[in-house]
Enzyme design. Structure first.
Site, PDB file in Angstrom:
ATOM      1  N   LYS A 181      -2.541   5.940  -4.396  1.00 57.16           N
ATOM      2  CA  LYS A 181      -3.613   6.898  -4.080  1.00 57.16           C
ATOM      3  C   LYS A 181      -3.332   8.249  -4.735  1.00 57.16           C
ATOM      4  O   LYS A 181      -2.168   8.648  -4.882  1.00 57.16           O
ATOM      5  CB  LYS A 181      -3.715   7.095  -2.559  1.00 57.16           C
ATOM      6  CG  LYS A 181      -3.610   5.809  -1.765  1.00 57.16           C
ATOM      7  CD  LYS A 181      -3.864   5.991  -0.288  1.00 57.16           C
ATOM      8  CE  LYS A 181      -3.505   4.725   0.464  1.00 57.16           C
ATOM      9  NZ  LYS A 181      -2.092   4.603   0.838  1.00 57.16           N
TER      10      LYS A 181
ATOM     11  N   HIS B 144      -7.232   9.703  -2.081  1.00 56.39           N
ATOM     12  CA  HIS B 144      -6.573   9.607  -0.780  1.00 56.39           C
ATOM     13  C   HIS B 144      -7.393  10.264   0.341  1.00 56.39           C
ATOM     14  O   HIS B 144      -7.518   9.714   1.428  1.00 56.39           O
ATOM     15  CB  HIS B 144      -5.183  10.250  -0.890  1.00 56.39           C
ATOM     16  CG  HIS B 144      -4.195   9.759   0.110  1.00 56.39           C
ATOM     17  ND1 HIS B 144      -2.848   9.694  -0.154  1.00 56.39           N
ATOM     18  CD2 HIS B 144      -4.323   9.321   1.389  1.00 56.39           C
ATOM     19  CE1 HIS B 144      -2.206   9.230   0.908  1.00 56.39           C
ATOM     20  NE2 HIS B 144      -3.080   8.998   1.859  1.00 56.39           N
TER      21      HIS B 144
ATOM     22  N   ASP C  52       0.851  -1.198   0.000  1.00 60.52           N
ATOM     23  CA  ASP C  52       0.000   0.000   0.000  1.00 60.52           C
ATOM     24  C   ASP C  52       0.881   1.240   0.000  1.00 60.52           C
ATOM     25  O   ASP C  52       1.543   1.546   0.990  1.00 60.52           O
ATOM     26  CB  ASP C  52      -0.891  -0.018   1.245  1.00 60.52           C
ATOM     27  CG  ASP C  52      -1.870   1.148   1.251  1.00 60.52           C
ATOM     28  OD1 ASP C  52      -2.971   0.998   0.692  1.00 60.52           O
ATOM     29  OD2 ASP C  52      -1.516   2.226   1.797  1.00 60.52           O
TER      30      ASP C  52
ATOM     31  N   TYR D 106       3.357   9.692  -0.544  1.00 59.16           N
ATOM     32  CA  TYR D 106       4.409   9.082   0.291  1.00 59.16           C
ATOM     33  C   TYR D 106       5.794   9.258  -0.337  1.00 59.16           C
ATOM     34  O   TYR D 106       6.809   9.050   0.329  1.00 59.16           O
ATOM     35  CB  TYR D 106       4.169   7.581   0.526  1.00 59.16           C
ATOM     36  CG  TYR D 106       2.872   7.218   1.201  1.00 59.16           C
ATOM     37  CD1 TYR D 106       2.059   8.175   1.802  1.00 59.16           C
ATOM     38  CD2 TYR D 106       2.438   5.897   1.249  1.00 59.16           C
ATOM     39  CE1 TYR D 106       0.855   7.832   2.407  1.00 59.16           C
ATOM     40  CE2 TYR D 106       1.245   5.548   1.858  1.00 59.16           C
ATOM     41  CZ  TYR D 106       0.450   6.516   2.422  1.00 59.16           C
ATOM     42  OH  TYR D 106      -0.729   6.164   3.022  1.00 59.16           O
TER      43      TYR D 106
HETATM   44  P1  NDP Z   1       1.010   1.419  11.829  1.00 57.30           P
HETATM   45  O1  NDP Z   1      -0.181   1.359  12.724  1.00 57.30           O
HETATM   46  O2  NDP Z   1       1.215   0.365  10.813  1.00 57.30           O
HETATM   47  O3  NDP Z   1       2.289   1.514  12.780  1.00 57.30           O
HETATM   48  C1  NDP Z   1       3.607   1.686  12.294  1.00 57.30           C
HETATM   49  C2  NDP Z   1       4.526   1.970  13.491  1.00 57.30           C
HETATM   50  O4  NDP Z   1       4.491   0.869  14.389  1.00 57.30           O
HETATM   51  C3  NDP Z   1       5.964   2.185  13.106  1.00 57.30           C
HETATM   52  O5  NDP Z   1       6.495   3.162  13.982  1.00 57.30           O
HETATM   53  C4  NDP Z   1       6.612   0.827  13.350  1.00 57.30           C
HETATM   54  O6  NDP Z   1       7.969   0.997  13.740  1.00 57.30           O
HETATM   55  C5  NDP Z   1       5.798   0.300  14.520  1.00 57.30           C
HETATM   56  N1  NDP Z   1       5.621  -1.162  14.476  1.00 57.30           N
HETATM   57  C6  NDP Z   1       5.276  -1.911  13.404  1.00 57.30           C
HETATM   58  N2  NDP Z   1       5.185  -3.211  13.742  1.00 57.30           N
HETATM   59  C7  NDP Z   1       5.490  -3.290  15.064  1.00 57.30           C
HETATM   60  C8  NDP Z   1       5.591  -4.369  15.966  1.00 57.30           C
HETATM   61  N3  NDP Z   1       5.357  -5.619  15.586  1.00 57.30           N
HETATM   62  N4  NDP Z   1       5.917  -4.083  17.261  1.00 57.30           N
HETATM   63  C9  NDP Z   1       6.159  -2.812  17.650  1.00 57.30           C
HETATM   64  N5  NDP Z   1       6.081  -1.750  16.834  1.00 57.30           N
HETATM   65  C10 NDP Z   1       5.754  -1.977  15.543  1.00 57.30           C
HETATM   66  O7  NDP Z   1       1.025   2.885  11.168  1.00 57.30           O
HETATM   67  P2  NDP Z   1       0.918   3.524   9.733  1.00 57.30           P
HETATM   68  O8  NDP Z   1       0.422   4.899   9.966  1.00 57.30           O
HETATM   69  O9  NDP Z   1       2.147   3.348   8.952  1.00 57.30           O
HETATM   70  O10 NDP Z   1      -0.281   2.706   9.014  1.00 57.30           O
HETATM   71  C11 NDP Z   1      -0.067   1.565   8.201  1.00 57.30           C
HETATM   72  C12 NDP Z   1      -0.309   1.888   6.740  1.00 57.30           C
HETATM   73  O11 NDP Z   1      -1.620   2.426   6.548  1.00 57.30           O
HETATM   74  C13 NDP Z   1       0.601   3.005   6.188  1.00 57.30           C
HETATM   75  O12 NDP Z   1       1.934   2.579   6.017  1.00 57.30           O
HETATM   76  C14 NDP Z   1      -0.146   3.360   4.937  1.00 57.30           C
HETATM   77  O13 NDP Z   1       0.070   2.378   3.939  1.00 57.30           O
HETATM   78  C15 NDP Z   1      -1.584   3.322   5.443  1.00 57.30           C
HETATM   79  N6  NDP Z   1      -2.049   4.679   5.886  1.00 57.30           N
HETATM   80  C16 NDP Z   1      -2.981   5.300   5.116  1.00 57.30           C
HETATM   81  C17 NDP Z   1      -3.459   6.533   5.454  1.00 57.30           C
HETATM   82  C18 NDP Z   1      -4.477   7.166   4.588  1.00 57.30           C
HETATM   83  O14 NDP Z   1      -4.779   8.351   4.772  1.00 57.30           O
HETATM   84  N7  NDP Z   1      -5.058   6.465   3.638  1.00 57.30           N
HETATM   85  C19 NDP Z   1      -2.986   7.265   6.645  1.00 57.30           C
HETATM   86  C20 NDP Z   1      -2.025   6.514   7.423  1.00 57.30           C
HETATM   87  C21 NDP Z   1      -1.598   5.256   7.049  1.00 57.30           C
HETATM   88  P3  NDP Z   1       9.253   0.589  12.830  1.00 57.30           P
HETATM   89  O15 NDP Z   1       8.956   0.956  11.411  1.00 57.30           O
HETATM   90  O16 NDP Z   1      10.335   1.423  13.429  1.00 57.30           O
HETATM   91  O17 NDP Z   1       9.466  -0.893  13.031  1.00 57.30           O
END
Ligand code: NDP
Length: 283
Positions: free
Chosen positions: A77, A110, A47, A52
């Protein structure tokens, strides 16, 4: 690793892997390594978004992994800056060329941006309908649409979005939007599924994780998939990318599901912006 991810059938008959890999806030320089790791682990759904800034690197990672384009479900998006029909057409072409592909599996508006463009997301949606008709977007959908936005599309346009990608996690269940989707065959994709990490230290989640012998992230992601939503957690940490993939070999019972659902704080639990007022346009 064998592929273990269920497919979800969308309202247009296409299928999408229920678990994918999100790349929001992954720097372009780190994106190839992260996506290649995810593909190696077995993820087959990525995604991304023009905003991004890492579509090119997502495409590069898929090619470097030696996978056929059709083996990976790719979502992107529309940039908030390009809602006007001609701009949207040009932006979609830029997305295809950045990814070096001739089609997307799923393309989304988006954000609805109801306070921009004279509140007109309808003509933008009609441009996405063109992409679906000409086959360059196999499925089309929306993101961050609230119920009135979806009602307006239903009243004024021909194609029902295949998905609505919205914020959802234990602190913000987003139940009204999910319920509208369930009633109208629009699948919910849950963004920030672990609230960017914020829910992982919640005492209820930690307690459940201990009981079922899984990590807090696995418990929360499992809760999402048992609710039927599509998720794509983001991580640049190889061990977490693996951990987040291992959620299809255990189940949460009904009482445990309800305990997690009970953490909902309503709108106060939002991690991100309110789609009714969000009006960000990149420079
Ligand atoms: P997430 O809820 O996926 O959380 C990501 C964070 O959690 C990062 O800091 C990561 O750290 C940490 N993390 C991931 N896995 C673990 C784990 N197993 N244990 C502990 N910490 C963990 O957040 P996102 O906001 O990135 O949401 C996911 C996806 O949703 C986005 O990447 C995007 O594709 C989508 N999105 C879409 C939006 C929209 O407006 N349409 C808005 C926001 C997100 P690290 O990377 O340091 O491991």
């Amino acid at each position: 690793m064998a592929r273990t991810i269920p497919d979800i059938t969308l309202n247009d008959g296409n299928t999408i892997p229920q678990l994918g890999f999100g790349v929001f806030q992954i720097e372009p320089k780190d994106t190839v390594a992260a996506v290649r790791k995810a593909l190696e682990v077995g993820y087959r759904h990525v995604d991304t978004a023009q905003m991004y800034g890492n579509e090119a690197e997502v495409g590069q990672a898929i090619r470097e992994a030696g996978l056929d384009r059709d083996e990976v479900f790719v979502t992107s998006k529309l940039n908030n800056a390009f809602h006007r029909p001609d701009d949207a057409r040009a932006a979609f072409e830029s997305t295809l060329s950045a990814l070096r592909t001739d089609h997307l599996d799923l393309f989304l508006i988006h954000w609805p941006l109801p306070t921009r463009y004279d509140g007109d997301f309808v003509s933008t949606w009609q441009v996405l309908e063109e992409f679906r008709r000409d086959g360059r977007a196999r499925s089309i959908g929306v993101s961050n649409f609230q119920v009135p936005h979806l009602e307006r599309l239903a009243a004024e346009t021909d194609v029902v979005p295949a998905v609505n990608q919205v914020e959802a996690h234990p602190y913000f269940g987003n139940e009204q939007v999910r319920a509208y989707g369930a009633a109208h065959d629009i699948r919910t994709e849950a963004w920030s599924p672990i609230a960017q990490g914020r829910v992982l230290t919640d005492p209820v989640i930690v307690d459940i994780a201990e009981q079922v012998g899984r990590t807090p992230a696995q418990v929360v992601l499992r809760w999402h998939v048992q609710r039927g939503d599509i998720v794509f957690p983001k991580s640049t940490t190889p061990q977490r990318i693996e951990e987040n993939f291992r959620i299809f070999d255990f189940t949460l019972d009904d009482a445990t599901m309800e305990r997690i659902t009970g953490l909902d704080r309503g709108p106060a639990g939002r991690q991100g912006s309110d789609p009714d007022t969000f009006d960000y346009i990149p420079a």
